[in-house]
Design an enzyme around this catalytic site. Structure first.
Site, PDB file in Angstrom:
ATOM      1  CG  ASP A  37     -10.360  11.999   7.361  1.00 52.45           C
ATOM      2  OD1 ASP A  37      -9.562  11.212   6.820  1.00 52.45           O
ATOM      3  OD2 ASP A  37     -11.276  12.571   6.743  1.00 52.45           O
ATOM      4  N   GLY A  56       0.821  -1.206   0.000  1.00 54.66           N
ATOM      5  CA  GLY A  56       0.000   0.000   0.000  1.00 54.66           C
ATOM      6  C   GLY A  56       0.853   1.252   0.000  1.00 54.66           C
ATOM      7  CE1 TYR A 103     -12.986  -3.482   0.005  1.00 54.35           C
ATOM      8  CE2 TYR A 103     -13.660  -1.290   0.697  1.00 54.35           C
ATOM      9  CZ  TYR A 103     -13.784  -2.363  -0.161  1.00 54.35           C
ATOM     10  OH  TYR A 103     -14.703  -2.314  -1.176  1.00 54.35           O
ATOM     11  CB  THR A 104      -8.142   2.491   1.369  1.00 55.64           C
ATOM     12  OG1 THR A 104      -7.512   1.937   0.209  1.00 55.64           O
ATOM     13  CG2 THR A 104      -7.295   2.195   2.597  1.00 55.64           C
ATOM     14  CE1 TYR A 121     -11.138   3.161   4.818  1.00 50.55           C
ATOM     15  CE2 TYR A 121     -11.699   5.475   5.131  1.00 50.55           C
ATOM     16  CZ  TYR A 121     -10.764   4.461   5.107  1.00 50.55           C
ATOM     17  OH  TYR A 121      -9.446   4.748   5.385  1.00 50.55           O
ATOM     18  CE  LYS A 163      -8.804   2.416   8.951  1.00 50.88           C
ATOM     19  NZ  LYS A 163      -7.605   1.529   8.829  1.00 50.88           N
TER      20      LYS A 163
END
Length: 301
Positions: free
Chosen positions: A109, A17, A68-69, A132, A136
């Protein structure tokens, strides 16, 4: 940033990544003992594999860059997002607890709603607005539940020389178009992958050099400075790209609203994070992202 001349055994996940790639670069010029795994080598969503690898390698510190972005795709793939961002984080925390390792985990954020005006502090209420961010935040909560010796590093607007990011997208569009629209009502602070990697390394060295009871474990914010909008970020990218000869000319960048650029996942209007705590506890200061941007652009020449 504070660095100490100690040898630390550091295990990095997600080494392919953006941030993980920069750890591989650090490892080439470091005296520390590094073990870097991409997803093929270590799938953090596999609890048994995580337990086996941590038991075999016995690192002092684990730095979790695996995530997982795909923010928009997460809306249609919640199971996959949670498998990596939530359950994967839990798997690492459990394995670290079993073998006495500390965990530095990179978060985001997006755990906040992004509807305030002031930069978010670590103690501010969370309120993610999409899958997402929810995944997180669940990962943060799992780490806090299973492992005392943890540092959660929230960051935002990550860019680097490796992988897909806003800088790469703007360079591609700038080469293809004479004019484009970029959102101007979302504010944050671009953060270089190299800066995040250096920050994590500094914390890892402090963890190894101090007694466990002396480490202020918990959540920290780390971003670049100064704050800007996506529109302002784009204009700086094009200005610097033209200055170093990466682009022949800069496209016209029109300021548009978030409503004019709808996405499956809602973006925070305010992604600014207050970074005073990490300075007060670790003497780590935010990078100037404009300097880091120039470094990244030069690598694209």
């Amino acid at each position: 940033m504070l660095y100490r001349a100690v040898i630390v055994k550091i295990l990095v996940t997600g080494s392919n990544g953006q941030v993980g790639h920069d750890f591989k670069c650090l490892a080439e010029n470091s005296r520390h003992d590094w073990i870097c795994f991409d997803r093929k080598g270590l799938d953090i969503s596999d609890e048994q594999q995580v337990a086996d690898v941590i038991a075999r390698e016995r690192p002092h510190v684990v730095i979790n860059c695996a995530a997982y972005t795909a923010v928009d795709k997460a809306e249609s793939e919640p199971d996959r997002a949670f498998a990596i961002n939530a359950y994967g984080a839990a798997n690492l925390a459990k394995a670290c607890q079993a073998h006495g390792a500390a965990l530095i985990h990179i978060s985001t954020d997006y755990v906040f709603a992004g509807d305030t005006l002031a930069p978010y502090e670590e103690s501010d209420p969370t309120g993610p607005t999409g899958i997402y961010g929810e995944s997180k935040l669940a990962g943060e909560q799992a780490i806090a539940e299973y492992l005392e010796r943890h540092i959660i590093l929230r960051t935002a607007w990550v860019f680097g020389a490796h992988g897909n990011n806003f800088v790469k997208t703007m360079l591609r569009l700038g080469a293809e178009r004479d004019e484009l629209g970029v959102v101007a009502d979302q504010w944050g602070a671009p953060t270089s992958a190299a800066g995040i990697a250096a920050c994590c390394l500094a914390i890892a060295e402090i963890i190894d050099a101090k007694d466990c009871a002396e480490i202020p474990w918990g959540i920290y914010h780390f971003t670049g400075l100064p704050s800007t909008s996506w529109h302002g970020f784009a204009e700086k990218i094009f200005k610097d790209a033209v200055a170093i000869g990466l682009l022949d000319k800069a496209p016209k960048v029109n300021a548009i609203s978030s409503d004019q650029f709808p996405t499956p996942a809602k973006r925070p209007s305010n992604s600014q994070l207050d970074c005073s705590k990490i300075f007060n506890c670790f003497q780590i200061t935010p990078d100037n992202w404009e300097d880091r941007l120039l470094d990244v652009l030069k690598l694209s020449l």
